[in-house]
Design a protein around this motif. Structure first.
Motif, PDB file in Angstrom:
ATOM      1  N   ASP A  27       0.793  -1.235   0.000  1.00 25.60           N
ATOM      2  CA  ASP A  27       0.000   0.000   0.000  1.00 25.60           C
ATOM      3  C   ASP A  27       0.822   1.279   0.000  1.00 25.60           C
ATOM      4  O   ASP A  27       0.267   2.371   0.092  1.00 25.60           O
ATOM      5  N   HIS A  48       3.737   3.219  -2.258  1.00 22.04           N
ATOM      6  CA  HIS A  48       4.532   3.175  -3.483  1.00 22.04           C
ATOM      7  C   HIS A  48       6.017   3.378  -3.147  1.00 22.04           C
ATOM      8  O   HIS A  48       6.349   4.192  -2.269  1.00 22.04           O
ATOM      9  N   HIS A  99       8.262   5.027  -4.463  1.00 19.43           N
ATOM     10  CA  HIS A  99       8.702   6.414  -4.565  1.00 19.43           C
ATOM     11  C   HIS A  99       8.436   7.178  -3.256  1.00 19.43           C
ATOM     12  O   HIS A  99       9.244   7.989  -2.806  1.00 19.43           O
ATOM     13  N   ASP A 100       7.297   6.888  -2.626  1.00 18.01           N
ATOM     14  CA  ASP A 100       6.983   7.524  -1.337  1.00 18.01           C
ATOM     15  C   ASP A 100       7.926   7.009  -0.248  1.00 18.01           C
ATOM     16  O   ASP A 100       8.390   7.780   0.597  1.00 18.01           O
ATOM     17  N   THR A 128      11.279   8.815  -0.618  1.00 12.11           N
ATOM     18  CA  THR A 128      11.276  10.210  -0.141  1.00 12.11           C
ATOM     19  C   THR A 128      11.331  10.253   1.386  1.00 12.11           C
ATOM     20  O   THR A 128      12.067  11.058   1.967  1.00 12.11           O
ATOM     21  N   ILE A 129      10.550   9.394   2.028  1.00 14.36           N
ATOM     22  CA  ILE A 129      10.497   9.431   3.495  1.00 14.36           C
ATOM     23  C   ILE A 129      11.825   8.935   4.085  1.00 14.36           C
ATOM     24  O   ILE A 129      12.317   9.487   5.076  1.00 14.36           O
ATOM     25  N   GLN A 161      14.439  11.720   3.838  1.00 11.59           N
ATOM     26  CA  GLN A 161      14.305  12.740   4.880  1.00 11.59           C
ATOM     27  C   GLN A 161      15.049  12.326   6.141  1.00 11.59           C
ATOM     28  O   GLN A 161      15.371  13.154   6.982  1.00 11.59           O
ATOM     29  N   VAL A 207       8.934   4.690  10.206  1.00 13.00           N
ATOM     30  CA  VAL A 207       8.438   6.059  10.003  1.00 13.00           C
ATOM     31  C   VAL A 207       7.510   6.112   8.788  1.00 13.00           C
ATOM     32  O   VAL A 207       6.470   6.765   8.801  1.00 13.00           O
ATOM     33  N   GLN A 266       4.276   4.941   9.861  1.00 11.45           N
ATOM     34  CA  GLN A 266       3.580   5.964  10.672  1.00 11.45           C
ATOM     35  C   GLN A 266       2.951   7.022   9.779  1.00 11.45           C
ATOM     36  O   GLN A 266       1.785   7.377   9.931  1.00 11.45           O
ATOM     37  N   VAL A 267       3.756   7.545   8.828  1.00 14.10           N
ATOM     38  CA  VAL A 267       3.258   8.612   7.952  1.00 14.10           C
ATOM     39  C   VAL A 267       2.025   8.137   7.197  1.00 14.10           C
ATOM     40  O   VAL A 267       1.056   8.871   7.030  1.00 14.10           O
ATOM     41  N   PHE A 268       2.058   6.884   6.763  1.00 14.68           N
ATOM     42  CA  PHE A 268       0.935   6.356   5.990  1.00 14.68           C
ATOM     43  C   PHE A 268      -0.149   5.734   6.865  1.00 14.68           C
ATOM     44  O   PHE A 268      -1.108   5.175   6.354  1.00 14.68           O
ATOM     45  N   GLY A 269       0.051   5.825   8.173  1.00 11.44           N
ATOM     46  CA  GLY A 269      -0.994   5.355   9.077  1.00 11.44           C
ATOM     47  C   GLY A 269      -1.266   3.861   8.976  1.00 11.44           C
ATOM     48  O   GLY A 269      -2.392   3.409   9.096  1.00 11.44           O
TER      49      GLY A 269
END
Lengths: 147, 425
Positions: free
Chosen positions: B356, B358, B360-361, B364-365, B368, B415, B418-421
Motif C-alpha cells: 500500500d 509506493h 517512490h513515497d 522520499t520518506i 528525509q 516512520v 507511521q506517515v501512511f498510518g
C-alpha cells in the motif's frame, strides 16, 4: 518530520487511499495516458466534454501517493468547469509547484500541494495527471510523458 | 513474520577480521549529514562511494603526472603511460586474465556490451541465429542485443525466471542449439540480488559452440572473480560500482576473439599507420581504445583495485553475506514488507515493496532521514513486469555498510508506516 507532514498531509493521504472518480468513462470521451518513466507512474485520464463544459472527468492507473492524490483532487476540482477555467487551473497549479513565489489564489484545496515544492524530484508526480488533462483538453491523444 | 534477531548477528559486526568501522573512515563522504541526519548509504549497486586513496590518486595524477599517453617522448608522458599501463596490469591480475592486452578500458559495462555486440556480434551473426539473454538482465544487456538482432536478423531468446528470482536453467539448456551464437548473462542481478550459476551456463553454452558475455557489474565489487576458471569469453564491469571513478570500466575478452574482431571506433591511438588509401590498426588492447582514454579514471580504478586487494575480496564477500542475511531477517520484522527475489544464492542486494505504499513515497520518506536507497524499476522493466509491480525499493550493500545502517533502514521504514498510518500488525 515537519517537511514530511507538509508533503503527506491528511487530505493527500485520504485521496491516495480513496481516490475519487477512479473509474473508466465509456462512450464519447477523450482518453489520454500519462506516464512517468522515472518511477513508473501511469494514469489514464478520461474527459467528457459537453460543449465547452467539463461534464465528467475520471482516471485509472497506478502511481505513488502524491500522483494518485493529485489526480483524484484534480478530477474533483475541474468537473463542471469550462474548458478555459480548467486550463487556467492547470496553469495556476503548475505555477504553484514551479514558480519562485507561492500563490494559492483560486486553487482551493489544491493548495495542499505547495508542500511538494520542498521535494523537487516529486514535482513531476504531482503534475503528471494535470499535464495529461491539459493534453486531453487540447484534444491530443498521444501519451504524455514527464521526460 | 517476526523473526527473532540472533544476538550473534549484532556481534558479527565487531568481528576483528573485518574492522568495518576502520574501513568506513576511508570514505570521506560517509561523514556527511543529509537532511539533518547522518548519511546511511544503501545504494552501492547504483554507484559505490570512493575511498580517499582513489581520490588522492586521481588528484596526484593531475597534479604531478598529467600528460597524454602513448604519444610523447617527454618525461611526463612516459610517467602517465606507465601509470595507465600499470592500472591495466592491476585489473588483469584482479580478475585473473591471462594477459594485460585482454583488458580493454571503456566507459563502463554498457559500452563494453555495445562493443562486443557491434564488433564481435555484427560480423558473425546470420539471420536465424540465436542470442540468449535472461529475464533478469539490466536494460544495458538487452537493448544492445536487440539492436544487433535488427541489424543481422538474429533472434533474441529469453531465459525465464521463477517466482524466487532464479533462472530456469533447464529451460536455458533446452533453448541451446547450434544456432545459439551468443549467451549474454548477468552474474549477479542488480534488481533481485540473485547469483546465477554462471559456471554451468558457460559450460553448457560452450558445448553448443556459443560464446558467453558475462555482465559482472554487480559481482566484481562483491566477490573474487577469475575469468580463466569461469572460462567466459567476455566479461564486462564498471569502475564506479567497485569504488573507482565514473566513466571508466573494463571489457575483458579472450585474446583470440579480440584479435579477430574489427575496431569498434576509429580514431587516434587505435591505428598503426594511416594513409588515405589504407589504415593499419594497432595491436591489442589499443585497437579498441580510440582517442585519448580516460587516463585519470583508469589510474583511479587501479587504486580502487589496490584498495580492494588490501582488504581482500573473500573478506568483503563474507562481510556482505553476513550483513545481507542480517538485513533479510531484520526486514522481515517490518510489517507489510515483501521481499522481491528470494534466490538461494544472493549478493549485496535486497529489493522489496511495502504493501500500500509506493516505492517512490518510501524513498522520499527514507531520504528525509538521511537514508539513500534506490526506488524504481532499476533499469529492469521486464523483471518488474514478471512480478506485476511497477517498482521496488532496493537497498544494496558495499564493504562499508554495517548493521547500524540496516537498523536505521528498519527504523526508517517504521516512520514510513507511521506517515501512511499503517497500523502495527
Amino acid at each position: 518530520m515537519s517537511d514530511l507532514r507538509e508533503l503527506y498531509q491528511e487530505v493527500i493521504l485520504d485521496h491516495h487511499k480513496k481516490p475519487r472518480n477512479f473509474r473508466r468513462l465509456e462512450g464519447d470521451v477523450r482518453r489520454v495516458e500519462g506516464y512517468n518513466p522515472l518511477c513508473g507512474d501511469r494514469f489514464t485520464v478520461y474527459l467528457q466534454m459537453e460543449g465547452d463544459i467539463v461534464k465528467d472527468v475520471a482516471f485509472e492507473g497506478s502511481g505513488c501517493a502524491i500522483s494518485t492524490a493529485s489526480a483524484s483532487m484534480m478530477t474533483e476540482s475541474v468537473k463542471g468547469k469550462t474548458r478555459a477555467e480548467a486550463e487556467d487551473m492547470f496553469q495556476k497549479f503548475h505555477a504553484l509547484l514551479t514558480s519562485p513565489q507561492i500563490d494559492t489564489t483560486g486553487l482551493g484545496k489544491l493548495a495542499v500541494f505547495a508542500g511538494v515544492r520542498e521535494f523537487p524530484v516529486r514535482v513531476k508526480c504531482a503534475t503528471l495527471a494535470w499535464h495529461t488533462l491539459h493534453s486531453a483538453l487540447q484534444g491530443k491523444e498521444e501519451t504524455v510523458s514527464t521526460e | 513474520m517476526n523473526v527473532p534477531i540472533s544476538p550473534l548477528a549484532n556481534a558479527r559486526e565487531t568481528d576483528a577480521s573485518f574492522p568495518v568501522e576502520v574501513y568506513r573512515r576511508d570514505f570521506p563522504i560517509l561523514a556527511k549529514t543529509v537532511n539533518g541526519n547522518p548519511l546511511v548509504y544503501l545504494d552501492s549497486a547504483a554507484t559505490s562511494q570512493k575511498p580517499r586513496t582513489v581520490l588522492e590518486t586521481i588528484e596526484r595524477y593531475y597534479t604531478e603526472f598529467n600528460a597524454n599517453v602513448h604519444r610523447g617522448v617527454h618525461w611526463l608522458s612516459e610517467q602517465a603511460t606507465r601509470l595507465y599501463e600499470d592500472a591495466r596490469g592491476k585489473l588483469q591480475r584482479f580478475i585473473g586474465a591471462a594477459e594485460a592486452r585482454e583488458i580493454i578500458f571503456v566507459r563502463g559495462a554498457t559500452e563494453a556490451i555495445n562493443l562486443v555486440a557491434q564488433s564481435f556480434g555484427r560480423t558473425r551473426l546470420q539471420p536465424g541465429d540465436d542470442i540468449i539473454v535472461s529475464h533478469m538482465e539490466h536494460h544495458s544487456n538487452i537493448v544492445p542485443w536487440q539492436i544487433l538482432c535488427e541489424q543481422t536478423g538474429a533472434n533474441l531468446r529469453v531465459i525465464p525466471i521463477d517466482d524466487a528470482g532464479e533462472l530456469q536453467i533447464d529451460a536455458f539448456e533446452r533453448m541451446l542449439s547450434p544456432r545459439t551464437k551468443i549467451v549474454a548473462i548477468v552474474h549477479v542481478s542488480n534488481s533481485l540480488g540473485t547469483v546465477n550459476p554462471v559456471e554451468r551456463i558457460i559450460r553448457s553454452a560452450h558445448r553448443e559452440g556459443a560464446r558467453v558475455v558475462l555482465d559482472a557489474a554487480q559481482s566484481v565489487p562483491h566477490m573474487p572473480i577469475d575469468v580463466q576458471s569461469l572460462d567466459c569469453d567476455f566479461c564486462v564491469f564498471s569502475g564506479h560500482k567497485m569504488y573507482g571513478p565514473t566513466g571508466i570500466g573494463v571489457l575483458y575478452g579472450k585474446a583470440e576473439w579480440l584479435e579477430a574482431m574489427p575496431p569498434y571506433q576509429g580514431g587516434g591511438d587505435m591505428i598503426r599507420s594511416v594513409t588515405f588509401e589504407k589504415t593499419t590498426y594497432n595491436t591489442l588492447p589499443y585497437k579498441f581504445e580510440a582517442g585519448t582514454p580516460h587516463i585519470a579514471g583508469a589510474i583511479g580504478l587501479g587504486a580502487a583495485v589496490d584498495y580492494l586487494n588490501s582488504i581482500g575480496m573473500e573478506s568483503i564477500r563474507r562481510h556482505e553475506q553476513e550483513l545481507l542475511s542480517y538485513a533479510h531477517s531484520r526486514l522481515q520484522t517490518v510489517g507489510n514488507v515483501k521481499i522481491i527475489g528470494n534466490a538461494a544464492k544472493k549478493a549485496a542486494v535486497i529489493s522489496f515493496v511495502l504493501d500500500d505504499v509506493h516505492p517512490h513515497d518510501v524513498g522520499t520518506i527514507l531520504d528525509q532521514q538521511g537514508i539513500a536507497v534506490r526506488t524504481g524499476h532499476h533499469c529492469c522493466q521486464p523483471v518488474m513486469d514478471r512480478y506485476g509491480i511497477p517498482a521496488t525499493v532496493r537497498m544494496s550493500l558495499g564493504l562499508y555498510n554495517n548493521t547500524e545502517d540496516i537498523d536505521a533502514l528498519v527504523r526508517g521504514l517504521e516512520v514510513v508506516r507511521q506517515v501512511f498510518g499503517i497500523a502495527n500488525v
